[in-house]
Design an enzyme around this catalytic site. Structure first.
Site, PDB file in Angstrom:
ATOM      1  N   SER A   1       1.131  -1.099   0.015  1.00 38.02           N
ATOM      2  CA  SER A   1      -0.169   0.064  -0.008  1.00 38.02           C
ATOM      3  C   SER A   1       0.856   1.350  -0.058  1.00 38.02           C
ATOM      4  O   SER A   1       2.167   1.270   0.540  1.00 38.02           O
ATOM      5  CB  SER A   1      -0.970  -0.260   1.258  1.00 38.02           C
ATOM      6  OG  SER A   1      -0.385   0.522   2.303  1.00 38.02           O
ATOM      7  N   LYS A   2       0.204   2.299  -0.625  1.00 37.62           N
ATOM      8  CA  LYS A   2       0.975   3.578  -0.570  1.00 37.62           C
ATOM      9  C   LYS A   2       1.123   4.307   0.747  1.00 37.62           C
ATOM     10  O   LYS A   2       2.209   4.745   0.931  1.00 37.62           O
ATOM     11  CB  LYS A   2       0.224   4.628  -1.473  1.00 37.62           C
ATOM     12  CG  LYS A   2       0.004   4.104  -2.966  1.00 37.62           C
ATOM     13  CD  LYS A   2      -0.587   5.062  -3.723  1.00 37.62           C
ATOM     14  CE  LYS A   2      -1.227   4.615  -4.884  1.00 37.62           C
ATOM     15  NZ  LYS A   2      -2.226   5.483  -5.534  1.00 37.62           N
ATOM     16  N   ARG A   3       0.329   3.811   1.621  1.00 32.37           N
ATOM     17  CA  ARG A   3       0.358   4.638   2.930  1.00 32.37           C
ATOM     18  C   ARG A   3       1.804   4.298   3.580  1.00 32.37           C
ATOM     19  O   ARG A   3       2.477   5.208   4.442  1.00 32.37           O
ATOM     20  CB  ARG A   3      -0.800   4.503   3.880  1.00 32.37           C
ATOM     21  CG  ARG A   3      -0.820   5.409   4.965  1.00 32.37           C
ATOM     22  CD  ARG A   3      -2.173   5.548   5.528  1.00 32.37           C
ATOM     23  NE  ARG A   3      -3.383   5.546   4.549  1.00 32.37           N
ATOM     24  CZ  ARG A   3      -4.375   4.745   4.808  1.00 32.37           C
ATOM     25  NH1 ARG A   3      -4.555   4.236   5.771  1.00 32.37           N
ATOM     26  NH2 ARG A   3      -5.354   5.229   3.986  1.00 32.37           N
ATOM     27  N   GLU A   4       2.060   2.766   3.524  1.00 33.08           N
ATOM     28  CA  GLU A   4       3.067   2.337   4.368  1.00 33.08           C
ATOM     29  C   GLU A   4       4.369   2.948   3.627  1.00 33.08           C
ATOM     30  O   GLU A   4       5.567   2.963   4.697  1.00 33.08           O
ATOM     31  CB  GLU A   4       3.380   0.685   4.322  1.00 33.08           C
ATOM     32  CG  GLU A   4       2.278   0.097   4.930  1.00 33.08           C
ATOM     33  CD  GLU A   4       1.719  -1.303   4.347  1.00 33.08           C
ATOM     34  OE1 GLU A   4       1.101  -2.102   5.039  1.00 33.08           O
ATOM     35  OE2 GLU A   4       1.977  -1.230   3.332  1.00 33.08           O
ATOM     36  N   SER A   5       4.657   3.297   2.565  1.00 34.15           N
ATOM     37  CA  SER A   5       5.648   3.968   2.124  1.00 34.15           C
ATOM     38  C   SER A   5       6.374   5.113   2.917  1.00 34.15           C
ATOM     39  O   SER A   5       7.652   5.040   3.260  1.00 34.15           O
ATOM     40  CB  SER A   5       5.539   4.301   0.671  1.00 34.15           C
ATOM     41  OG  SER A   5       6.593   4.645   0.229  1.00 34.15           O
TER      42      SER A   5
END
Ligand code: GLU
Length: 491
Positions: free
Chosen positions: A257-261
């Site tokens: 997911s993008k958020r974990e980035s």
């Protein structure tokens, strides 16, 4: 170039965020197919979903593509004969196509209010039926519908999905995909405000732009039958469909997911966003090499590829639809490989901005001398600063205790430094071949391991536990600085 028919392909990002490795890989495969076949790679901005806009997303996505070297033949900034290349500027074209389907009886005006639709849904939920549009307006005669519309009644346009039968669509790497038409409801293609929804807009644009292959993320697989139905309703030729593999988290568990980035960037110096990668010290060559292999291979052995080699060797039949775990160790590996391959001058040019950013005034000329020591050992460009900042500082700072290796007393360490200084004073230059042999001898005389003696000297000279090779470093520093730093250490 291959004998294949030139492909016209597009990368169609929505400006809802920055370019991440999934999008970059999609863009890359499209680009490779275009270049491989002597066709065109088109950039189309799909901004139909205005609600989820990120203001600088389009500019950032374009910058990221340019940084990677994925240049578009047609699209924003460069133009082309099939524009406009921004979907929202094509609204009138989409509307006309929706009207065409109305006239041909393949779509219809729907006047259902939100209240009615909510009520239908609630009832379906109570009965535990699939929630879907119930076709209420499907059979309103067209002239009656037109009159209601002319009288100002608000309406959408819905696509008429066949009531029975099946739709089969072929994905080039996944094979046939078949769905029962009864599982799809009559989806909306034009909103009350007259703007198109994504499904219609995308198919119209692809057709008018002469797109031959749609290579995109697998999240679009579930829309594929609807896309295919739209194309068939217009009697257009279908493009070849290719839905790529999904990315899994490094652990292999669950989708990336993008958020974990964001956390990842702070914690481990990694990011899935292309724009972060430059800042984190990665080379575009390495990022390309890394992503191209997450779902494609040239053969069973090649793992180092330049963009030109990718273009030469790219074929759709070596795309792999299985999910792939994102492995940042591999990115680091490729970055090292591609850093070693750079021409020395290019390496200097690329590390320079990192010194600038760290506020270190390092001239290219000086960097050129030091660069060989760095180029063979850094994993990311920014490490050059960590390793070599001491070359440019007036003083090095460290904790005095670091000068005393394990198992040695302070006075023994001091004696070692004094002897080293005396030795260096007796030498007429401090070049690597001049300094290393007598220093090894000195270690023997002092009954120290070379590592102990060199360790003290390394801290004294560089202020760091890890540095480029010691004697080569000393060679590159001016003589006076070497003596000053040894004296500082003695104190
Ligand atoms: N705009 C879509 C996206 O951002 C692209 C879908 C497609 O390539 O058809 O994922």
């Amino acid at each position: 170039m291959s004998n294949a028919t030139p492909a016209r392909v597009r990368f169609a990002p929505s400006p809802t965020g920055y370019l991440h490795i999934g999008g970059a890989r999609t863009a890359l495969y499209n680009y490779l197919l275009a270049k491989q076949t002597g066709g065109q790679f088109i950039l189309l901005i799909e901004d139909t979903d205005q609600a989820r806009f990120v203001p600088d997303a389009v500019e950032e996505q374009k910058n990221s593509l340019r940084w990677l070297g994925i240049v578009w033949d047609e699209g924003p900034d460069v133009g082309g004969s099939y524009g406009p290349y921004v979907q929202s500027q094509r609204a009138e074209i989409h509307r006309q196509h929706a009207e065409q389907l109305i006239e041909e009886g393949k779509a219809y005006y729907c006047f259902c209010t939100k209240e009615r639709l909510d009520a239908v849904r609630r009832e379906q939920q109570i009965l535990k039926n699939q929630t879907r549009y119930d076709g209420h307006c499907r059979d309103i005669p067209l002239d009656e519908a037109k009159k209601r519309k002319a009288n100002g009644e608000s309406c959408v346009i819905r696509f008429k999905v066949p009531l029975d039968g099946k739709t089969t669509v072929r994905d080039d790497i996944r094979g046939d995909i078949t769905v029962e038409n009864s599982t799809m409801d009559d989806f909306i293609i034009l909103k009350t405000d007259g703007t198109s929804l994504y499904h219609l807009a995308a198919m119209v644009d692809d057709h008018l732009m002469g797109i031959t292959h749609v290579i995109r993320g697998s999240e679009w697989l579930s829309s594929l039958p609807r896309h295919s139905l739209i194309i068939r309703a217009f009697n257009w030729q279908e493009p070849k469909w290719v839905h790529l593999s999904v990315f899994l988290k490094p652990s292999g568990k669950g989708k990336m997911s993008k958020r974990e980035s964001a956390d990842m960037k702070a914690e481990e110096g990694h990011s899935i966003f292309v724009r972060d990668m430059e800042e984190l010290g990665y080379l575009p060559e390495a990022v390309l090499n890394w992503i191209v292999l997450m779902g494609w291979s040239l053969d069973d052995k090649t793992d180092q590829l330049s963009l030109e080699e990718m273009v030469d060797g790219f074929t759709l039949d070596r795309l792999n639809p299985s999910a792939a775990a994102v492995n940042f160790d591999k990115l680091d590996h490729f970055n090292g490989v591609h850093i070693r391959k750079l021409a020395p001058e290019s390496f200097v040019k690329r590390i320079k901005p990192f010194f600038d950013r760290a506020g270190i005034n390092a001239s290219e000329e000086r960097l050129r001398h030091i660069a060989p020591l760095l180029q063979e050992r850094v994993t990311t460009l920014d490490e050059s600063v960590d390793l070599a900042a001491f070359f440019f500082r007036d003083n090095v700072t460290y904790d005095a205790a670091q000068l005393i290796p394990k198992g040695m007393t302070a006075s023994a360490a001091l004696a070692a430094m004094q002897k080293t200084r005396a030795l260096f004073e007796s030498l007429n230059n401090l070049n690597h071949p001049t300094t290393e042999p007598p220093m090894r001898k000195l270690a023997e005389e002092l009954q120290l391991k070379p590592g102990q003696l060199f360790g003290i000297l390394r801290i004294a000279i560089t202020g760091q536990q890890v540095s480029p090779p010691l004697f080569q470093t000393i060679e590159l520093l001016d003589r006076q600085t070497v003596f000053e730093r040894i004296e500082q250490a003695e104190k």
